[in-house]
Design a protein around this motif. Structure first.
Motif, PDB file in Angstrom:
ATOM      1  N   ARG A  55      21.103  70.907  89.806  1.00 22.10           N
ATOM      2  CA  ARG A  55      22.031  69.775  89.906  1.00 22.10           C
ATOM      3  C   ARG A  55      21.913  69.100  91.263  1.00 22.10           C
ATOM      4  O   ARG A  55      22.017  67.872  91.379  1.00 22.10           O
ATOM      5  CB  ARG A  55      23.469  70.252  89.677  1.00 22.10           C
ATOM      6  N   TRP A  56      21.712  69.865  92.309  1.00 20.25           N
ATOM      7  CA  TRP A  56      21.603  69.313  93.647  1.00 20.25           C
ATOM      8  C   TRP A  56      20.340  68.457  93.784  1.00 20.25           C
ATOM      9  O   TRP A  56      20.370  67.362  94.345  1.00 20.25           O
ATOM     10  CB  TRP A  56      21.588  70.437  94.677  1.00 20.25           C
ATOM     11  N   LEU A  75      24.691  85.380  88.426  1.00 18.13           N
ATOM     12  CA  LEU A  75      24.613  84.779  89.770  1.00 18.13           C
ATOM     13  C   LEU A  75      23.298  84.029  89.961  1.00 18.13           C
ATOM     14  O   LEU A  75      23.271  82.921  90.508  1.00 18.13           O
ATOM     15  CB  LEU A  75      24.752  85.875  90.825  1.00 18.13           C
ATOM     16  N   VAL A  76      22.205  84.619  89.472  1.00 20.86           N
ATOM     17  CA  VAL A  76      20.903  83.943  89.579  1.00 20.86           C
ATOM     18  C   VAL A  76      20.896  82.651  88.772  1.00 20.86           C
ATOM     19  O   VAL A  76      20.435  81.596  89.236  1.00 20.86           O
ATOM     20  CB  VAL A  76      19.780  84.891  89.120  1.00 20.86           C
ATOM     21  N   LEU A  77      21.433  82.729  87.532  1.00 22.54           N
ATOM     22  CA  LEU A  77      21.485  81.519  86.698  1.00 22.54           C
ATOM     23  C   LEU A  77      22.372  80.457  87.326  1.00 22.54           C
ATOM     24  O   LEU A  77      22.056  79.264  87.301  1.00 22.54           O
ATOM     25  CB  LEU A  77      22.004  81.872  85.302  1.00 22.54           C
ATOM     26  N   GLY A  78      23.507  80.881  87.874  1.00 19.11           N
ATOM     27  CA  GLY A  78      24.410  79.927  88.512  1.00 19.11           C
ATOM     28  C   GLY A  78      23.775  79.237  89.699  1.00 19.11           C
ATOM     29  O   GLY A  78      23.910  78.022  89.885  1.00 19.11           O
ATOM     30  N   LEU A  79      23.074  80.021  90.527  1.00 14.35           N
ATOM     31  CA  LEU A  79      22.397  79.428  91.683  1.00 14.35           C
ATOM     32  C   LEU A  79      21.298  78.472  91.239  1.00 14.35           C
ATOM     33  O   LEU A  79      21.099  77.407  91.835  1.00 14.35           O
ATOM     34  CB  LEU A  79      21.821  80.537  92.573  1.00 14.35           C
TER      35      LEU A  79
END
Length: 445
Positions: A35-36, A25-29
């Motif tokens: 990317r944002w 979850l941390v890596l995904g965020l």
């Protein structure tokens, strides 16, 4: 007390998923945040950017001079054009690629007791050939060449009545080992690029050439010396982020090395910039790409690379509109249209001169490239099935020469007007995209 016979209970191990899930979850965020932050965005449409004019753009572009890859004016043009398109609110991608510049290091003809120095014809390679010197008429026909039997011999002629490239091509096709043109032309000859042949093709001055003409029948040596050096070329691709290339407006920005390239092809560049200016801030901007191709003069290299790298996006292209030599009234403004678009052109622009585009050449000759004389960047799109519209006013007397210094902003604006009308009509007309064949050959159209 009795001794303990079994181990005390311990705390159970933490399940692996309870460790991996928070980490994922941390890596995904983090990935989403990265990317944002780095997502492509459209630059703002700058105030006053749409107030530019073709005449004003030409005043700036003219100052850069010749724009062959490797020349100073070439890099200045790239920077300037990118800045203009960015100011209009387009995200500009510079598609760089390796190119080659060919320098002429001189040419000479050696005969017994005589050496004449000259220049290599533009496009030819360095080479050295010996053979019998045969004089051919400047307007020689294929039948005359056959009768002269120049197979394995070296040809010499005086100023041809038209461009030199077709004569050089005819001599090579007839088996000649080289051609020397005595430049006794009353006016600068119509320039054209000869094929990339490994045979000596050259010109010599009129006075020295007269002595050489008298050596017909003797054995002589033709030698041309050139040097190829690596340079960097780049296409400029301007589009809105997420914009679809339903219409692709294109022109080539490079010139031959010694030409300021006013008509060929500053005129096309100015037309594309004018079209980008008109579209800025309108729905057309979201459905168009504006591309300035590089290294066209050396063989459509920029447009071939662009088509190769953007073949997926080009499936959405309704028409590629190419503008080349639209600033001098050599002929009335003409359109060579894909067969699917000819009726539309007749309806939208009945005043436009319709002409047939030069057919694709399939000829292959050992040691030479395919003949591309008279072709332009839209040719690279045809094998992909993209429909093309080629706008041009034809070859003028200063084509590919140092005299290509002037253009008419009004004629450039007129070409942009026609391109805009055609683009709007193409977008409004029904269209079914061609679905490419799969590996199995099914679903072909």
């Amino acid at each position: 007390m009795y001794p303990r016979t079994r181990a005390l209970p311990t705390r159970p191990a933490i399940p692996l998923w309870k460790i991996l899930l928070p980490a994922l979850l941390v890596l995904g965020l983090g990935w989403w945040a990265q990317r944002w932050v780095t997502r492509p965005t459209n630059p703002p449409l700058q105030a006053g950017a749409r107030q530019g004019t073709v005449a004003g753009d030409w005043a700036r572009l003219r100052a850069f001079g010749a724009r062959a890859p490797g020349q100073r004016g070439h890099d200045q043009t790239l920077d300037w054009a990118q800045a203009q398109l960015t100011a209009l609110g387009y995200r500009v991608t510079r598609q760089s690629f390796a190119a080659t510049a060919r320098d002429d290091l001189g040419a000479e003809v050696r005969a017994p007791g005589l050496t004449v120095r000259g220049k290599t014809l533009y496009g030819a390679q360095g080479s050295d050939q010996e053979g019998e010197l045969v004089r051919v008429p400047p307007g020689v026909t294929e039948e005359q060449l056959e009768a002269l039997d120049i197979l394995g011999k070296l040809a010499i002629t005086t100023c041809p009545p038209g461009p030199w490239a077709p004569l050089a091509d005819a001599v090579v096709q007839a088996g000649g080992l080289g051609l020397a043109v005595v430049n006794d032309c009353a006016q600068p000859p119509p320039f054209s690029r000869v094929d990339n042949t490994a045979l000596p093709l050259l010109e010599v001055p009129a006075r020295e050439g007269a002595a050489l003409l008298a050596r017909a029948g003797q054995r002589v040596t033709f030698q041309t010396t050139t040097r190829d050096r690596p340079v960097t070329a780049a296409n400029l691709i301007a589009a809105r982020v997420g914009g679809q290339p339903e219409i692709l407006f294109g022109a080539h920005l490079d010139t031959v090395p010694l030409s300021p390239g006013a008509n060929d092809n500053a005129s096309g560049v100015l037309a594309v910039l004018d079209l980008a200016r008109r579209a800025a801030g309108t729905p057309l901007a979201e459905r168009s790409w504006f591309v300035l191709f590089d290294d066209e003069e050396r063989g459509l290299n920029g447009s071939h690379l662009f088509v190769h790298d953007h073949s997926f996006e080009l499936r959405a292209t309704r028409a590629m509109i190419n503008l080349d030599m639209v600033g001098v009234a050599a002929q009335p403004l003409g359109v060579a249209a894909h067969e699917d678009l000819r009726a539309l052109v007749r309806r939208v622009a009945p005043e436009a001169r319709a002409f047939e585009d030069e057919p694709q050449s399939t000829r292959e000759t050992f040691g030479r490239s395919l003949n591309i004389t008279g072709r332009s960047d839209h040719a690279a799109f045809k094998p992909l099935g993209v429909r093309t519209l080629f706008l041009t006013r034809g070859l003028d007397t200063h084509y590919h020469s140092a005299g290509d210094k002037a253009l008419s902003p009004a004629l450039v604006t007129g070409a942009a007007d026609l391109a805009e009308r055609l683009a709007q009509a193409v977008r409004a007309a029904p269209w079914t995209p061609r679905v490419p064949c799969g590996i199995t050959g099914r679903n072909c159209r």
